[in-house]
Design a protein around this motif. Structure first.
Motif, PDB file in Angstrom:
ATOM      1  N   SER A  13     -82.196  75.639  15.059  1.00 16.78           N
ATOM      2  CA  SER A  13     -81.337  76.789  14.770  1.00 16.78           C
ATOM      3  C   SER A  13     -79.882  76.353  14.876  1.00 16.78           C
ATOM      4  CB  SER A  13     -81.628  77.925  15.752  1.00 16.78           C
ATOM      5  OG  SER A  13     -82.954  78.386  15.599  1.00 16.78           O
ATOM      6  N   LEU A  14     -79.167  76.444  13.780  1.00 14.69           N
ATOM      7  CA  LEU A  14     -77.770  76.059  13.759  1.00 14.69           C
ATOM      8  C   LEU A  14     -76.893  77.255  14.118  1.00 14.69           C
ATOM      9  CD1 LEU A  14     -79.280  74.067  11.654  1.00 14.69           C
ATOM     10  CD2 LEU A  14     -76.977  73.545  10.901  1.00 14.69           C
ATOM     11  N   ALA A  15     -75.715  76.980  14.638  1.00 17.07           N
ATOM     12  CA  ALA A  15     -74.762  78.039  14.941  1.00 17.07           C
ATOM     13  C   ALA A  15     -74.243  78.642  13.632  1.00 17.07           C
ATOM     14  CB  ALA A  15     -73.602  77.488  15.764  1.00 17.07           C
ATOM     15  N   THR A  16     -73.705  79.837  13.710  1.00 14.89           N
ATOM     16  CA  THR A  16     -73.106  80.496  12.553  1.00 14.89           C
ATOM     17  C   THR A  16     -71.691  80.936  12.901  1.00 14.89           C
ATOM     18  OG1 THR A  16     -74.040  82.621  13.237  1.00 14.89           O
ATOM     19  CG2 THR A  16     -75.328  81.307  11.683  1.00 14.89           C
ATOM     20  N   PHE A  17     -70.906  81.195  11.872  1.00 14.92           N
ATOM     21  CA  PHE A  17     -69.559  81.709  12.092  1.00 14.92           C
ATOM     22  C   PHE A  17     -69.623  83.168  12.543  1.00 14.92           C
ATOM     23  CE2 PHE A  17     -68.448  78.239   9.131  1.00 14.92           C
ATOM     24  CZ  PHE A  17     -67.429  77.656   9.863  1.00 14.92           C
ATOM     25  N   LYS A  24     -69.617  89.403   5.273  1.00 17.96           N
ATOM     26  CA  LYS A  24     -70.448  88.267   4.872  1.00 17.96           C
ATOM     27  C   LYS A  24     -70.516  88.091   3.355  1.00 17.96           C
ATOM     28  CE  LYS A  24     -75.003  90.552   5.033  1.00 17.96           C
ATOM     29  NZ  LYS A  24     -76.362  90.471   5.608  1.00 17.96           N
ATOM     30  N   TYR A  25     -70.546  89.209   2.605  1.00 16.53           N
ATOM     31  CA  TYR A  25     -70.647  89.068   1.143  1.00 16.53           C
ATOM     32  C   TYR A  25     -69.347  88.537   0.534  1.00 16.53           C
ATOM     33  CZ  TYR A  25     -75.097  91.500   1.481  1.00 16.53           C
ATOM     34  OH  TYR A  25     -76.385  91.835   1.800  1.00 16.53           O
ATOM     35  N   GLY A  84     -76.410  80.368   5.632  1.00 18.48           N
ATOM     36  CA  GLY A  84     -76.416  80.863   7.003  1.00 18.48           C
ATOM     37  C   GLY A  84     -75.527  82.074   7.177  1.00 18.48           C
ATOM     38  N   VAL A  85     -74.383  82.107   6.479  1.00 16.62           N
ATOM     39  CA  VAL A  85     -73.490  83.269   6.535  1.00 16.62           C
ATOM     40  C   VAL A  85     -74.175  84.488   5.946  1.00 16.62           C
ATOM     41  CG1 VAL A  85     -71.345  84.246   5.611  1.00 16.62           C
ATOM     42  CG2 VAL A  85     -71.363  81.902   6.501  1.00 16.62           C
ATOM     43  N   LEU A  86     -74.860  84.299   4.820  1.00 20.37           N
ATOM     44  CA  LEU A  86     -75.509  85.420   4.152  1.00 20.37           C
ATOM     45  C   LEU A  86     -76.696  85.940   4.950  1.00 20.37           C
ATOM     46  CD1 LEU A  86     -75.259  87.051   1.509  1.00 20.37           C
ATOM     47  CD2 LEU A  86     -76.936  85.506   0.498  1.00 20.37           C
ATOM     48  N   ALA A  87     -77.480  85.043   5.518  1.00 23.99           N
ATOM     49  CA  ALA A  87     -78.677  85.439   6.261  1.00 23.99           C
ATOM     50  C   ALA A  87     -78.375  85.800   7.711  1.00 23.99           C
ATOM     51  CB  ALA A  87     -79.714  84.313   6.224  1.00 23.99           C
ATOM     52  N   ALA A 174     -75.336  73.179  18.057  1.00 30.02           N
ATOM     53  CA  ALA A 174     -74.107  73.892  18.381  1.00 30.02           C
ATOM     54  C   ALA A 174     -73.115  73.935  17.228  1.00 30.02           C
ATOM     55  CB  ALA A 174     -73.445  73.254  19.601  1.00 30.02           C
ATOM     56  N   ASN A 175     -73.463  73.373  16.086  1.00 28.85           N
ATOM     57  CA  ASN A 175     -72.563  73.322  14.943  1.00 28.85           C
ATOM     58  C   ASN A 175     -73.158  74.107  13.777  1.00 28.85           C
ATOM     59  OD1 ASN A 175     -70.314  72.627  13.459  1.00 28.85           O
ATOM     60  ND2 ASN A 175     -70.643  70.419  13.592  1.00 28.85           N
ATOM     61  N   VAL A 176     -72.328  74.400  12.753  1.00 25.02           N
ATOM     62  CA  VAL A 176     -72.823  75.147  11.591  1.00 25.02           C
ATOM     63  C   VAL A 176     -73.510  74.233  10.590  1.00 25.02           C
ATOM     64  CG1 VAL A 176     -71.174  77.045  11.773  1.00 25.02           C
ATOM     65  CG2 VAL A 176     -70.538  74.976  10.499  1.00 25.02           C
ATOM     66  N   PHE A 177     -73.410  72.933  10.796  1.00 28.54           N
ATOM     67  CA  PHE A 177     -74.139  71.965   9.982  1.00 28.54           C
ATOM     68  C   PHE A 177     -74.609  70.849  10.910  1.00 28.54           C
ATOM     69  CE2 PHE A 177     -69.602  70.977   9.656  1.00 28.54           C
ATOM     70  CZ  PHE A 177     -69.565  69.683  10.126  1.00 28.54           C
TER      71      PHE A 177
END
Length: 311
Positions: A13-17, A24-25, A84-87, A174-177
């Motif tokens: 599981s990656l972190a998200t903004f 988000k859209y 990840g931002v969208l979901a 801990a990162n978004v990627f």
């Protein structure tokens, strides 16, 4: 690589903004626009060099590697982050996470090595103009490009192969990627060897790339200082400014991101944003910079556009 405990699953599981409500859209659409713009610009640069015969020169053959590398980097990073931002979640299979990390590190090393190769080509062209065609032969150019990609691939493969001996017991990135430092934080046991090898690999890439570029640019500036010809001096300065601008911005963002993994008091959102910025700088700036500063590419693109308009 085996899972060390129940805490490690087949997915990570990656972190998200931290996206504000209703944001988000717009963020997703803006990100898609940036991604498509990057792809369009880099594909256009590739097509211009490949299709225009007068651009079939050593410098542009080396330059071909830059948009290819940029397309690899931005494609490996941005679509997954935007998903990840969208979901509002960023769960991915662990092997895909490792693949993303591998490609992103390959991209980072590739930029520095390609810029070094281009700096060397400009050094030969400006400091040894009468010997340029005898020095930069097709065989030498192929050898330079092959060395760039082979050296980059060997260093990154060696870095990631060390992870095969570690046991994974965590699944929260801990990162978004995915990148090597984030993957190492998922492992149990002592990862000091991996951290040292990672720092040494980074130092080797930096030392090799920057030494070639510093040598080349110093020689170019010295040649510009003694020449009385205005046009060669202007061309040299434009080339140096374009490449140095990209290099400096990339180095600042990259250095901050690397060091931020070693300090606990760095803002998580700032670390994520700077990390993403690394993979947008080159794909966004390179086609624009080389399209604007390189007259042959600019004229080739304008010629293609004029034909399209008047057909």
């Amino acid at each position: 690589m085996s899972n060390g405990s129940a805490g490690a699953t087949a997915y990570v599981s990656l972190a998200t903004f931290a996206v504000p409500p209703g944001g988000k859209y717009p963020i997703f659409l803006a990100g898609i626009f940036v991604y498509l713009f990057c792809v369009l610009c880099n594909v256009t640069l590739l097509a211009a060099i490949a299709l225009r015969r007068h651009l079939h020169k050593p410098v542009y053959f080396i330059l071909l590697s830059l948009p290819l590398n940029d397309l690899m980097g931005v494609t490996a990073m941005l679509p997954k982050v935007l998903a990840g931002v969208l979901a509002e979640s960023n769960r991915t299979p662990y092997p895909l996470c490792v693949l993303q990390a591998f490609l992103l590190h390959l991209y980072g090393g590739g930029i520095l090595f390609i810029l070094a190769a281009m700096a060397f080509d400009r050094y030969v062209a400006i400091c040894m103009p009468l010997r340029y065609n005898t020095v930069m032969t097709p065989g030498v150019v192929v050898g330079v490009v092959t060395t760039v990609w082979t050296l980059d691939l060997v260093l990154i493969t060696a870095l990631f192969s060390l992870q095969s001996g570690l046991r994974r017991c965590r699944s929260d990135v801990a990162n978004v990627f995915c990148d090597n430092p984030s993957l190492l934080k998922l492992m149990c046991g002592d990862t000091s060897v991996n951290n040292v090898v990672g720092l040494v690999s980074t130092a080797v890439v930096q030392a090799l790339s920057l030494s070639v570029q510093v040598f080349s640019y110093v020689k170019i500036l010295m040649a510009c200082a003694v020449t009385r010809r205005t046009e060669p001096r202007k061309k040299a300065v434009n080339t140096c400014v374009a490449q140095l601008l990209i290099l400096i911005i990339f180095e600042i963002a990259g250095t901050f991101t690397i060091l931020s993994h070693r300090f606990q008091n760095v803002s998580g959102d700032l670390q994520k944003a700077m990390g993403v910025l690394i993979f947008l700088i080159s794909p966004l700036l390179n086609p624009l910079v080389y399209g604007l500063y390189t007259s042959e590419i600019r004229n080739a693109l304008l010629g293609v556009l004029k034909k399209r308009v008047f057909v």
